[in-house]
Design a protein around this motif. Structure first.
Motif, PDB file in Angstrom:
ATOM      1  N   CYS A   1       0.817  -1.212   0.000  1.00  0.00           N
ATOM      2  CA  CYS A   1       0.000   0.000   0.000  1.00  0.00           C
ATOM      3  C   CYS A   1       0.850   1.261   0.000  1.00  0.00           C
ATOM      4  O   CYS A   1       0.347   2.358   0.178  1.00  0.00           O
ATOM      5  N   GLY A   2       2.169   1.118  -0.228  1.00  0.00           N
ATOM      6  CA  GLY A   2       3.060   2.262  -0.163  1.00  0.00           C
ATOM      7  C   GLY A   2       2.696   3.379  -1.106  1.00  0.00           C
ATOM      8  O   GLY A   2       2.682   4.555  -0.737  1.00  0.00           O
ATOM      9  N   ALA A   3       2.384   3.043  -2.344  1.00  0.00           N
ATOM     10  CA  ALA A   3       2.050   4.076  -3.330  1.00  0.00           C
ATOM     11  C   ALA A   3       0.811   4.850  -2.914  1.00  0.00           C
ATOM     12  O   ALA A   3       0.754   6.076  -2.999  1.00  0.00           O
ATOM     13  N   ALA A   4      -0.194   4.133  -2.426  1.00  0.00           N
ATOM     14  CA  ALA A   4      -1.414   4.798  -1.981  1.00  0.00           C
ATOM     15  C   ALA A   4      -1.146   5.649  -0.758  1.00  0.00           C
ATOM     16  O   ALA A   4      -1.648   6.775  -0.627  1.00  0.00           O
ATOM     17  N   GLY A   5      -0.295   5.129   0.143  1.00  0.00           N
ATOM     18  CA  GLY A   5       0.024   5.883   1.347  1.00  0.00           C
ATOM     19  C   GLY A   5       0.745   7.178   1.050  1.00  0.00           C
ATOM     20  O   GLY A   5       0.530   8.195   1.697  1.00  0.00           O
ATOM     21  N   GLU A   6       1.607   7.124   0.032  1.00  0.00           N
ATOM     22  CA  GLU A   6       2.343   8.320  -0.338  1.00  0.00           C
ATOM     23  C   GLU A   6       1.418   9.397  -0.903  1.00  0.00           C
ATOM     24  O   GLU A   6       1.749  10.568  -0.940  1.00  0.00           O
ATOM     25  N   LYS A   7       0.211   9.000  -1.353  1.00  0.00           N
ATOM     26  CA  LYS A   7      -0.758   9.941  -1.895  1.00  0.00           C
ATOM     27  C   LYS A   7      -1.771  10.392  -0.841  1.00  0.00           C
ATOM     28  O   LYS A   7      -2.751  11.047  -1.155  1.00  0.00           O
ATOM     29  N   GLY A   8      -1.549  10.014   0.407  1.00  0.00           N
ATOM     30  CA  GLY A   8      -2.427  10.467   1.471  1.00  0.00           C
ATOM     31  C   GLY A   8      -3.445   9.462   1.944  1.00  0.00           C
ATOM     32  O   GLY A   8      -4.286   9.774   2.789  1.00  0.00           O
ATOM     33  N   CYS A   9      -3.395   8.252   1.420  1.00  0.00           N
ATOM     34  CA  CYS A   9      -4.331   7.216   1.833  1.00  0.00           C
ATOM     35  C   CYS A   9      -3.945   6.668   3.206  1.00  0.00           C
ATOM     36  O   CYS A   9      -2.776   6.440   3.486  1.00  0.00           O
ATOM     37  N   LYS A  10      -4.936   6.474   4.072  1.00  0.00           N
ATOM     38  CA  LYS A  10      -4.694   5.904   5.393  1.00  0.00           C
ATOM     39  C   LYS A  10      -4.607   4.387   5.292  1.00  0.00           C
ATOM     40  O   LYS A  10      -5.250   3.759   4.440  1.00  0.00           O
ATOM     41  N   ALA A  11      -3.801   3.783   6.160  1.00  0.00           N
ATOM     42  CA  ALA A  11      -3.745   2.326   6.266  1.00  0.00           C
ATOM     43  C   ALA A  11      -4.124   1.928   7.684  1.00  0.00           C
ATOM     44  O   ALA A  11      -3.680   2.555   8.656  1.00  0.00           O
ATOM     45  N   LEU A  12      -4.956   0.902   7.803  1.00  0.00           N
ATOM     46  CA  LEU A  12      -5.362   0.361   9.095  1.00  0.00           C
ATOM     47  C   LEU A  12      -5.182  -1.151   9.049  1.00  0.00           C
ATOM     48  O   LEU A  12      -5.915  -1.848   8.336  1.00  0.00           O
ATOM     49  N   PHE A  13      -4.220  -1.656   9.791  1.00  0.00           N
ATOM     50  CA  PHE A  13      -3.916  -3.079   9.769  1.00  0.00           C
ATOM     51  C   PHE A  13      -4.215  -3.697  11.137  1.00  0.00           C
ATOM     52  O   PHE A  13      -3.708  -3.239  12.162  1.00  0.00           O
ATOM     53  N   LEU A  14      -5.010  -4.748  11.137  1.00  0.00           N
ATOM     54  CA  LEU A  14      -5.334  -5.477  12.355  1.00  0.00           C
ATOM     55  C   LEU A  14      -4.217  -6.469  12.650  1.00  0.00           C
ATOM     56  O   LEU A  14      -3.905  -7.335  11.825  1.00  0.00           O
ATOM     57  N   LYS A  15      -3.622  -6.342  13.840  1.00  0.00           N
ATOM     58  CA  LYS A  15      -2.467  -7.162  14.176  1.00  0.00           C
ATOM     59  C   LYS A  15      -2.610  -7.771  15.567  1.00  0.00           C
ATOM     60  O   LYS A  15      -3.418  -7.328  16.388  1.00  0.00           O
ATOM     61  N   GLY A  16      -1.751  -8.768  15.855  1.00  0.00           N
ATOM     62  CA  GLY A  16      -1.783  -9.445  17.145  1.00  0.00           C
ATOM     63  C   GLY A  16      -0.732  -8.929  18.092  1.00  0.00           C
ATOM     64  O   GLY A  16      -0.218  -7.808  17.964  1.00  0.00           O
ATOM     65  N   GLN A  17      -0.342  -9.774  19.044  1.00  0.00           N
ATOM     66  CA  GLN A  17       0.550  -9.350  20.118  1.00  0.00           C
ATOM     67  C   GLN A  17       1.985  -9.106  19.658  1.00  0.00           C
ATOM     68  O   GLN A  17       2.761  -8.467  20.370  1.00  0.00           O
ATOM     69  N   ASP A  18       2.349  -9.612  18.475  1.00  0.00           N
ATOM     70  CA  ASP A  18       3.718  -9.438  17.986  1.00  0.00           C
ATOM     71  C   ASP A  18       3.882  -8.172  17.160  1.00  0.00           C
ATOM     72  O   ASP A  18       4.819  -8.038  16.378  1.00  0.00           O
ATOM     73  N   VAL A  19       2.985  -7.213  17.346  1.00  0.00           N
ATOM     74  CA  VAL A  19       2.981  -6.009  16.515  1.00  0.00           C
ATOM     75  C   VAL A  19       4.278  -5.212  16.622  1.00  0.00           C
ATOM     76  O   VAL A  19       4.757  -4.665  15.629  1.00  0.00           O
ATOM     77  N   GLU A  20       4.877  -5.155  17.798  1.00  0.00           N
ATOM     78  CA  GLU A  20       6.102  -4.365  17.960  1.00  0.00           C
ATOM     79  C   GLU A  20       7.237  -4.936  17.113  1.00  0.00           C
ATOM     80  O   GLU A  20       7.998  -4.186  16.486  1.00  0.00           O
ATOM     81  N   ALA A  21       7.363  -6.247  17.082  1.00  0.00           N
ATOM     82  CA  ALA A  21       8.407  -6.870  16.277  1.00  0.00           C
ATOM     83  C   ALA A  21       8.170  -6.606  14.792  1.00  0.00           C
ATOM     84  O   ALA A  21       9.122  -6.352  14.031  1.00  0.00           O
ATOM     85  N   GLU A  22       6.916  -6.638  14.377  1.00  0.00           N
ATOM     86  CA  GLU A  22       6.595  -6.376  12.970  1.00  0.00           C
ATOM     87  C   GLU A  22       6.896  -4.925  12.606  1.00  0.00           C
ATOM     88  O   GLU A  22       7.379  -4.638  11.508  1.00  0.00           O
TER      89      GLU A  22
END
Length: 228
Positions: A162-183
């Protein structure tokens, strides 16, 4: 036994709608989604049979909570939609919103067929794309307000998709588990970003990673053997 299961499901539904209230029309659509979701159970890891008694809290409310983080978003892309979470749930909630559309990207033909059936029975505002999530940019044109994904790939890969979309101002929302800090640590090797972490309303140690600005660190950087 059936009565006992129905009682558990009803209580779970009440708890879910208390966490993420919706209109009666949306509630009806989500109820329609539960039937094809039950048939799909066991065919993908995001909705195993053991979770069906808590389908409303573990999957539906977990998906609905994203709307509060992007209340003005109308056009969404759900990467690796699989069992329809969060994509079909979001499409159900946005069905009455003018101009709303949720693009569901899924590479598995059987799951894509399920997604089409789920959209049909719920009357939700969505479109299924049978494609690899890395090909999303070539298939979906026009402005996108928000990109989301759940149990699909590490953040380092998702951010690249989603990098290209993000660079154009698009928001990203990713649902993650307990290992989010490592990711996040791994993802920041390849992308400049200022993530916001939101604890999941449904508990279980889950998190939502919110990204508003994404910038590639190095054009030559690669993630797991692929260019970021």
């Amino acid at each position: 036994m059936a009565r006992q299961i129905n009682t558990v499901v009803a209580a779970d539904k009440t708890a879910a709608l208390a966490l993420t209230p919706v209109s009666r029309e949306t509630e009806a659509r989500l109820g329609s989604l539960c039937r094809p979701a039950a048939r799909m159970a066991g065919e993908n890891q995001s909705c195993a049979p053991s979770t069906l008694p808590t389908l409303w809290t573990r999957h539906i409310a977990d998906s609905l909570q994203l709307l509060a983080l992007a209340p003005a978003a109308k056009v969404w892309i759900d990467l690796g939609s699989g069992g329809g979470f969060p994509g079909v749930v979001l499409a159900c909630a946005l069905a009455e919103t003018p101009g709303a559309m949720v693009h569901l990207v899924e590479r598995n033909a059987r799951k894509a067929a399920f997604l089409r059936e789920a959209l049909r029975v719920t009357g939700a505002s969505g479109m299924v794309h049978l494609a690899e999530i890395g090909d999303t940019g070539d298939r979906i044109t026009g402005p996108v307000d928000c990109v989301t994904a759940r149990a699909v790939a590490p953040l380092s890969q998702l951010t690249g998709f989603c990098g290209a979309a993000g660079e154009k101002g698009c928001k990203a929302l990713f649902l993650k588990g307990q290992d989010v800090e490592a990711e996040l640590t791994e993802a920041t090797k390849y992308w400049k970003m200022a993530p916001h972490l939101h604890p999941s309303r449904t508990g279980g140690g889950g998190w939502i990673v919110e990204l508003d600005q994404i910038e590639r660190r190095d054009q030559s950087a690669k993630v797991d053997g692929h260019r970021a």
